[in-house]
Structures are given as C-alpha cells and as structure tokens.
Design a protein around this motif. Structure first.
Motif, PDB file in Angstrom:
ATOM      1  N   ALA A 188       8.674   5.926   7.935  1.00 55.76           N
ATOM      2  CA  ALA A 188       9.056   5.346   6.649  1.00 55.76           C
ATOM      3  C   ALA A 188       8.885   3.830   6.620  1.00 55.76           C
ATOM      4  CB  ALA A 188      10.506   5.714   6.328  1.00 55.76           C
ATOM      5  N   ASN A 189       8.967   3.210   7.781  1.00 61.46           N
ATOM      6  CA  ASN A 189       8.890   1.747   7.861  1.00 61.46           C
ATOM      7  C   ASN A 189       7.597   1.246   8.498  1.00 61.46           C
ATOM      8  OD1 ASN A 189      11.725   0.648   6.980  1.00 61.46           O
ATOM      9  ND2 ASN A 189      12.132   2.477   8.217  1.00 61.46           N
ATOM     10  N   LEU A 190       6.634   2.150   8.666  1.00 66.09           N
ATOM     11  CA  LEU A 190       5.312   1.794   9.195  1.00 66.09           C
ATOM     12  C   LEU A 190       5.409   1.047  10.528  1.00 66.09           C
ATOM     13  CD1 LEU A 190       3.459   0.645   5.931  1.00 66.09           C
ATOM     14  CD2 LEU A 190       3.613   2.941   6.904  1.00 66.09           C
ATOM     15  N   LEU A 191       6.295   1.495  11.393  1.00 64.80           N
ATOM     16  CA  LEU A 191       6.478   0.818  12.671  1.00 64.80           C
ATOM     17  C   LEU A 191       5.311   1.036  13.629  1.00 64.80           C
ATOM     18  CD1 LEU A 191      10.296   1.326  13.317  1.00 64.80           C
ATOM     19  CD2 LEU A 191       9.108  -0.480  12.055  1.00 64.80           C
ATOM     20  N   HIS A 192       4.371   1.889  13.222  1.00 63.51           N
ATOM     21  CA  HIS A 192       3.159   2.132  13.996  1.00 63.51           C
ATOM     22  C   HIS A 192       2.014   1.226  13.521  1.00 63.51           C
ATOM     23  CE1 HIS A 192       1.963   4.034  10.302  1.00 63.51           C
ATOM     24  NE2 HIS A 192       3.059   4.775  10.355  1.00 63.51           N
ATOM     25  N   PHE A 193       2.297   0.285  12.635  1.00 65.97           N
ATOM     26  CA  PHE A 193       1.250  -0.468  11.934  1.00 65.97           C
ATOM     27  C   PHE A 193       0.265  -1.156  12.884  1.00 65.97           C
ATOM     28  CE2 PHE A 193      -0.738  -3.786   9.487  1.00 65.97           C
ATOM     29  CZ  PHE A 193      -0.883  -3.237   8.225  1.00 65.97           C
ATOM     30  N   SER A 194       0.760  -1.745  13.942  1.00 62.42           N
ATOM     31  CA  SER A 194      -0.127  -2.482  14.851  1.00 62.42           C
ATOM     32  C   SER A 194      -1.096  -1.553  15.570  1.00 62.42           C
ATOM     33  CB  SER A 194       0.696  -3.263  15.881  1.00 62.42           C
ATOM     34  OG  SER A 194       1.454  -2.380  16.691  1.00 62.42           O
ATOM     35  N   GLU A 195      -0.758  -0.267  15.668  1.00 64.62           N
ATOM     36  CA  GLU A 195      -1.635   0.702  16.318  1.00 64.62           C
ATOM     37  C   GLU A 195      -2.580   1.370  15.328  1.00 64.62           C
ATOM     38  OE1 GLU A 195       0.546   3.522  18.650  1.00 64.62           O
ATOM     39  OE2 GLU A 195       2.049   2.044  19.207  1.00 64.62           O
ATOM     40  N   THR A 196      -2.091   1.669  14.135  1.00 67.68           N
ATOM     41  CA  THR A 196      -2.920   2.396  13.170  1.00 67.68           C
ATOM     42  C   THR A 196      -3.798   1.480  12.334  1.00 67.68           C
ATOM     43  OG1 THR A 196      -1.031   2.380  11.634  1.00 67.68           O
ATOM     44  CG2 THR A 196      -1.366   4.368  12.970  1.00 67.68           C
ATOM     45  N   ARG A 197      -3.313   0.275  12.020  1.00 68.61           N
ATOM     46  CA  ARG A 197      -4.065  -0.704  11.233  1.00 68.61           C
ATOM     47  C   ARG A 197      -4.706  -0.078   9.991  1.00 68.61           C
ATOM     48  NH1 ARG A 197      -8.278  -1.815  14.118  1.00 68.61           N
ATOM     49  NH2 ARG A 197      -7.845  -0.336  15.783  1.00 68.61           N
ATOM     50  N   PRO A 198      -3.910   0.501   9.102  1.00 68.38           N
ATOM     51  CA  PRO A 198      -4.481   1.179   7.932  1.00 68.38           C
ATOM     52  C   PRO A 198      -5.168   0.201   6.982  1.00 68.38           C
ATOM     53  CG  PRO A 198      -2.106   0.925   7.675  1.00 68.38           C
ATOM     54  CD  PRO A 198      -2.427   0.517   9.087  1.00 68.38           C
ATOM     55  N   ASP A 199      -6.150   0.736   6.257  1.00 70.01           N
ATOM     56  CA  ASP A 199      -6.864  -0.048   5.250  1.00 70.01           C
ATOM     57  C   ASP A 199      -6.231   0.088   3.873  1.00 70.01           C
ATOM     58  OD1 ASP A 199      -9.170  -0.914   6.939  1.00 70.01           O
ATOM     59  OD2 ASP A 199      -9.461   1.264   7.083  1.00 70.01           O
ATOM     60  N   PHE A 200      -5.405   1.115   3.678  1.00 68.52           N
ATOM     61  CA  PHE A 200      -4.707   1.318   2.412  1.00 68.52           C
ATOM     62  C   PHE A 200      -3.519   2.230   2.662  1.00 68.52           C
ATOM     63  CE2 PHE A 200      -7.557   4.908   2.718  1.00 68.52           C
ATOM     64  CZ  PHE A 200      -6.876   5.970   2.136  1.00 68.52           C
ATOM     65  N   LEU A 201      -2.639   2.311   1.672  1.00 73.12           N
ATOM     66  CA  LEU A 201      -1.476   3.191   1.742  1.00 73.12           C
ATOM     67  C   LEU A 201      -1.500   4.165   0.567  1.00 73.12           C
ATOM     68  CD1 LEU A 201       1.381   0.646   2.564  1.00 73.12           C
ATOM     69  CD2 LEU A 201       0.057   2.037   4.184  1.00 73.12           C
ATOM     70  N   SER A 202      -0.901   5.323   0.792  1.00 77.60           N
ATOM     71  CA  SER A 202      -0.688   6.307  -0.272  1.00 77.60           C
ATOM     72  C   SER A 202       0.788   6.668  -0.219  1.00 77.60           C
ATOM     73  CB  SER A 202      -1.573   7.534  -0.029  1.00 77.60           C
ATOM     74  OG  SER A 202      -1.476   8.462  -1.085  1.00 77.60           O
ATOM     75  N   TRP A 203       1.566   6.238  -1.241  1.00 75.84           N
ATOM     76  CA  TRP A 203       3.026   6.297  -1.166  1.00 75.84           C
ATOM     77  C   TRP A 203       3.613   7.193  -2.251  1.00 75.84           C
ATOM     78  CZ3 TRP A 203       4.615   3.476   3.015  1.00 75.84           C
ATOM     79  CH2 TRP A 203       5.991   3.477   3.283  1.00 75.84           C
ATOM     80  N   LYS A 204       4.692   7.877  -1.906  1.00 77.24           N
ATOM     81  CA  LYS A 204       5.408   8.723  -2.869  1.00 77.24           C
ATOM     82  C   LYS A 204       5.940   7.840  -3.999  1.00 77.24           C
ATOM     83  CE  LYS A 204       9.230  12.043  -3.111  1.00 77.24           C
ATOM     84  NZ  LYS A 204      10.354  12.662  -2.355  1.00 77.24           N
ATOM     85  N   HIS A 205       5.510   8.130  -5.214  1.00 75.55           N
ATOM     86  CA  HIS A 205       5.787   7.183  -6.299  1.00 75.55           C
ATOM     87  C   HIS A 205       7.271   7.081  -6.628  1.00 75.55           C
ATOM     88  CE1 HIS A 205       6.722   9.728  -9.884  1.00 75.55           C
ATOM     89  NE2 HIS A 205       6.056  10.655  -9.227  1.00 75.55           N
ATOM     90  N   GLN A 206       8.032   8.155  -6.381  1.00 75.29           N
ATOM     91  CA  GLN A 206       9.469   8.091  -6.678  1.00 75.29           C
ATOM     92  C   GLN A 206      10.196   7.086  -5.798  1.00 75.29           C
ATOM     93  OE1 GLN A 206       7.735  10.905  -6.175  1.00 75.29           O
ATOM     94  NE2 GLN A 206       8.394  12.570  -7.519  1.00 75.29           N
ATOM     95  N   ASP A 207       9.599   6.710  -4.673  1.00 74.45           N
ATOM     96  CA  ASP A 207      10.232   5.783  -3.736  1.00 74.45           C
ATOM     97  C   ASP A 207       9.867   4.318  -3.992  1.00 74.45           C
ATOM     98  OD1 ASP A 207      11.349   7.969  -2.488  1.00 74.45           O
ATOM     99  OD2 ASP A 207       9.853   8.043  -0.885  1.00 74.45           O
ATOM    100  N   LEU A 208       9.072   4.079  -5.008  1.00 75.95           N
ATOM    101  CA  LEU A 208       8.634   2.715  -5.309  1.00 75.95           C
ATOM    102  C   LEU A 208       9.545   2.040  -6.316  1.00 75.95           C
ATOM    103  CD1 LEU A 208       4.824   3.483  -5.564  1.00 75.95           C
ATOM    104  CD2 LEU A 208       5.980   2.311  -3.685  1.00 75.95           C
ATOM    105  N   PRO A 209       9.802   0.727  -6.189  1.00 77.15           N
ATOM    106  CA  PRO A 209       9.315  -0.145  -5.118  1.00 77.15           C
ATOM    107  C   PRO A 209      10.055   0.084  -3.807  1.00 77.15           C
ATOM    108  CG  PRO A 209      10.772  -1.374  -6.552  1.00 77.15           C
ATOM    109  CD  PRO A 209      10.613  -0.008  -7.168  1.00 77.15           C
ATOM    110  N   SER A 210       9.347  -0.161  -2.714  1.00 75.44           N
ATOM    111  CA  SER A 210       9.907  -0.016  -1.381  1.00 75.44           C
ATOM    112  C   SER A 210       9.350  -1.131  -0.507  1.00 75.44           C
ATOM    113  CB  SER A 210       9.531   1.354  -0.813  1.00 75.44           C
ATOM    114  OG  SER A 210      10.173   1.597   0.417  1.00 75.44           O
ATOM    115  N   ALA A 211      10.116  -1.551   0.480  1.00 79.64           N
ATOM    116  CA  ALA A 211       9.764  -2.750   1.234  1.00 79.64           C
ATOM    117  C   ALA A 211       8.412  -2.649   1.925  1.00 79.64           C
ATOM    118  CB  ALA A 211      10.852  -3.051   2.263  1.00 79.64           C
ATOM    119  N   ALA A 212       8.162  -1.542   2.635  1.00 80.29           N
ATOM    120  CA  ALA A 212       6.932  -1.453   3.419  1.00 80.29           C
ATOM    121  C   ALA A 212       5.682  -1.541   2.552  1.00 80.29           C
ATOM    122  CB  ALA A 212       6.940  -0.174   4.263  1.00 80.29           C
ATOM    123  N   PRO A 213       5.540  -0.708   1.511  1.00 78.87           N
ATOM    124  CA  PRO A 213       4.331  -0.849   0.686  1.00 78.87           C
ATOM    125  C   PRO A 213       4.281  -2.156  -0.087  1.00 78.87           C
ATOM    126  CG  PRO A 213       5.829   0.761  -0.273  1.00 78.87           C
ATOM    127  CD  PRO A 213       6.346   0.443   1.091  1.00 78.87           C
TER     128      PRO A 213
END
Length: 255
Positions: A188-213
């Motif tokens: 939920a908090n993208l704590l794997h970010f340094s390993e995955t290095r994503p180019d984009f996110l796809s987020w559950k819209h009901q949870d927006l706004p949210s800190a990570a995205p």
C-alpha cells in the motif's frame, strides 16, 4: 503531465476499457476477442489479464479458476494452453486466447495495458514468455501487476516497455488473504519502490487521493491510472488525481 516517453503518452491518451469493452448482457464477455474488437471499434485503449498455464503459456483470462465465466471448472494454471483454447465461455462464441493472439488482433491500433496476475507465491515463470512475445511488438503497450516480484521478473526478462504497479490503500480482497499485515502495508505504501522502479501507477480510484500515488505523480512525474471506474460521476471525482481512467459499465468519451 509531461510523459517520460512517447509510448507512455500514447497509452494514456485514451480511456482504457477494463478487460476490453465487454457487455455481458449483449454476449460480449470480458477478456475475449469480441471485447477487444469492440474497444478497437470504439477507439479506446484496452486492458487485459494474463494467467500462466501448466505448460508456461500466457493466456488472456482474469480469474484463477474457470468456474465464473466458463462451462468448465478448475485452476487455469493446471491446464495447458491447448486445453484452455477448447474451453467454452458460458455466453458468447469466444474461446480463451493467448497473448500472442491478442497482439496479432490489436496490431498496435490502440493502446494495450497488460496486467500480469499473481498468486503471490513466487512463481514468475510467465515473465520470460511475456518477454519473448512483446519483444518485437511495436505498438503502444505497457505491463503492470499487483505483485512487485512480477515487475522485477519482467525487467529481468528483458521487457523494455513501461512497467507499472497496480495498488490500493487496503488489501482486503480474498486474493491477498495469504499476505501478512507487514506485506500489505509495504504494498500500500510502495515500500518496494527502489527495487521495482515503476514507470507508472494504476490505483484503486476509491482510495484517491492517497499519499503514495500523490507523491509519485506530483514529485516524480509518474502518471497514474484510476481503476475500475464505472460511471461518469466516478470519473469526474477521480480526474484531479489521475491521468487516465480504466473503465467498464459505461461509455466515456474516447479521448
């Protein structure tokens, strides 16, 4: 949004039909050739789901089991690709197709968003097959997954198309029952970010706004898709927080 690549910009240019432009009431079933044909005709991008078979093929199907959508039962990953091609859906005349067949159907005419399904069991064997299939594909295509391990395996398999993380703020669905609270928190908090290095996110819209995205979009310039949006009202509420919608159940403007 200033996109990092023309490919990402092309994928985010049009609304994305969730599992194709399906309509069960009309016999157009999700993730079928007919649903993708409808998306092409409507001028929409399209999203699909990939499952691995017993013989390592990448097939277009969302569920881990056949029961909900077809006349057969059992786990998809315990059947071969040839067996799955002979499975009939409960409605419509389509059969389950492979990623290779879908790529030939789309031929770069609209954007394709490929979600790689995962049981979070460490099995990433499908990624090498995906890498081989998309290597020569020149159309707008991105890949994404809920599972960080899949993203790392896709990159290791030589995939050069943009890779994205699908995520949400709470992992309460049955698919994630086997994950620990610590693992869910990390996702939920993208704590794997340094390993995955994503180019984009796809987020559950009901949870927006949210800190990570929010931080990824505003500070790192990562585009965000919102899923799964089922009305114009939901699209309007999500719009300030995202760069494109993944939709079903209504027809938005194609652009």
């Amino acid at each position: 949004m200033a996109f990092a690549s023309p490919l990402l910009e092309a994928v985010f240019a049009r609304a994305i039909a969730h599992r194709g432009l399906h309509d069960a009431a009309s016999g157009v079933i999700e993730n079928t050739r007919s649903a993708f044909a409808a998306a092409l005709h409507g001028g929409f991008g399209m999203e699909c789901d990939l499952q691995v078979t017993a013989d390592g093929e990448a097939m277009i199907f969302h569920d881990f089991t056949l029961d909900r959508l077809t006349g057969s039962t059992g786990r998809v990953d315990r059947m071969t690709a040839d067996q799955l091609r002979h499975v009939s859906f409960k409605a419509g005349g389509d059969r389950i197709q492979s990623l290779a067949e879908l790529l030939m159907q789309v031929e770069g005419r609209q954007a394709l968003v490929v979600e790689v399904k995962s049981r979070f069991d460490g099995n990433t064997t499908i990624c090498s097959r995906i890498g081989a299939l998309v290597k020569a594909y020149s159309g707008p295509l991105v890949l994404k997954s809920f599972d960080p391990a899949m993203i790392k395996a896709l990159r290791a398999a030589g995939v050069t198309q943009p890779l994205g993380l699908v995520a949400m703020s709470a992992y309460e669905y049955p698919d994630y029952a086997g994950l620990s609270p610590i693992e869910k928190h990390a996702l939920a908090n993208l704590l794997h970010f340094s390993e995955t290095r994503p180019d984009f996110l796809s987020w559950k819209h009901q949870d927006l706004p949210s800190a990570a995205p929010y931080l990824c979009r505003s500070q790192l310039g990562l585009p965000v898709m919102g899923w799964t949006i089922r009305s114009a009202e939901e699209a309007a509420r999500a719009r300030p927080h995202i760069d494109q919608i993944v939709f079903e159940g209504f027809t938005p403007l194609a652009n």
